[in-house]
Design a protein around this motif. Structure first.
Motif: not given
Length: 354
Positions: A259-271
């Motif tokens: 019942n535990f799922g994980l998503i890892s993604a990037s939304v853009g650079p810090l600058d």
């Protein structure tokens, strides 16, 4: 011979000490001991056959050792809020930041005076409750592409091939940025072996070429265009932009805690501008929320913002952008709206009947 042996046994029993018994080894006790030794030796010579067993899934094996694993769903709502600036984190509730505050904190740690990586990626880790509508069912692992309003360099090679008929559709696909666009001639080149589909990461098609495209179903397999994966549709430009610049993500269940799922993604650079980063995150969360099961309770349980090489992780509130609980009434309204869009003539007939 037998008389000699019997006389020797009698002589052994008449002796006052046990020297004769130890010397002759002819008593019943000695014979029984030797018999047991022989049987042990025979058992050792017997070949033990090991039965070969086929592959058994891990969840069906007999596990002798029951390992107690901690629940990965973190709930610190019962902990007290720290009144000091410095405290031991595990004893207190995690602070919740706004997206703008979390971005600013990461920018400070990536300043030239510290990590000196101002253009580091802003990663998001989204924890999910994969419990399905029933207690024994769970949401399957899924992989999707979320359309975002602000593009950024995702560092992936995304070559898109588009199948369509008609000059207007071909021109539209080329202007949108497709790597290769074609119709029946393109299908013939692939079946003839002059072109490899493995060179392209995404395959998009217009419904007008679907009958001819069936010939490539065996080569495409899971990549065959379909409306569910949003790779088949009339709006080619929108689909091409989505797959070329969108955020690719996948939700994976834990091996031991289903019942535990994980998503890892990037939304853009810090600058990138903080508001643009927040809008990208908002669209990502809204796309994930479309996969939520029809049950009460949370689907998205926790969201953390990270930025390597820093190990700092900041908790944000995702329910500013998506609903926290599943609303049965709102879901019913949405289904009715979809039905009206699919069949607009139905309400007109009802009005005429009234």
């Amino acid at each position: 011979m037998q008389s000699i042996l019997s006389s020797m046994r009698a002589l052994a029993f008449r002796q006052p000490t046990g020297d004769a018994i130890r010397r002759l080894h002819l008593t019943a006790i000695s014979e029984a001991a030797r018999k047991g030794t022989r049987e042990k030796a025979r058992k050792k010579k017997v070949k033990v056959e090991v039965k070969k067993v086929g592959f058994i899934p891990h969840n069906q094996r007999d596990k002798k050792v029951n390992v107690k694993r901690a629940d990965k769903h973190v709930d610190d709502s019962w902990k007290q809020v720290s009144k000091d600036d410095v405290y031991v984190g595990r004893y207190y509730r995690w602070p919740v930041y706004s997206v703008a505050e979390a971005i600013q904190c990461h920018r400070e740690t990536h300043h030239p005076s510290m990590y000196n990586v101002p253009n580091a990626p802003l990663n998001v880790e989204i924890e999910l409750n994969m419990q399905g509508e029933k207690a024994t069912r769970f949401v399957d692992n899924f992989q999707r592409m979320a359309m975002i309003p602000h593009k950024f360099e995702h560092g992936e090679e995304r070559k898109i091939i588009v199948f369509t008929k008609g000059n207007d559709e071909i021109l539209e696909a080329r202007e949108a940025g497709a790597s290769l666009v074609g119709g029946v001639e393109l299908i013939k080149d692939i079946t003839g072996g002059e072109l490899l589909l493995s060179d392209y990461q995404f395959i998009i098609a217009h419904p007008n070429i679907l009958p001819e495209l069936v010939a490539l179903r065996g080569l495409m397999k899971r990549k065959f265009p379909n409306p569910k994966s949003e790779t088949l549709g009339a709006n080619l430009a929108e689909m091409i932009v989505k797959f070329s610049s969108g955020i690719s993500y996948s939700a994976t269940k834990d091996e031991y805690q289903q019942n535990f799922g994980l998503i890892s993604a990037s939304v853009g650079p810090l600058d990138m501008d903080a508001q643009k980063l927040e809008e990208n995150l908002k669209h990502l969360l809204q796309d994930i929320n479309t996969m939520r099961p029809k049950r009460e309770g949370k689907f998205i349980t926790r969201v953390l913002l990270k930025s390597p090489p820093s190990s700092e992780q900041l908790k944000i509130d995702p329910f500013v952008y998506v609903p926290e609980m599943w609303d049965k009434s709102s879901a019913k309204v949405k289904r009715e709206e979809v039905k009206k869009q699919e069949d607009p003539a139905e309400p007109q007939e009802a009005v005429a009947a009234n």
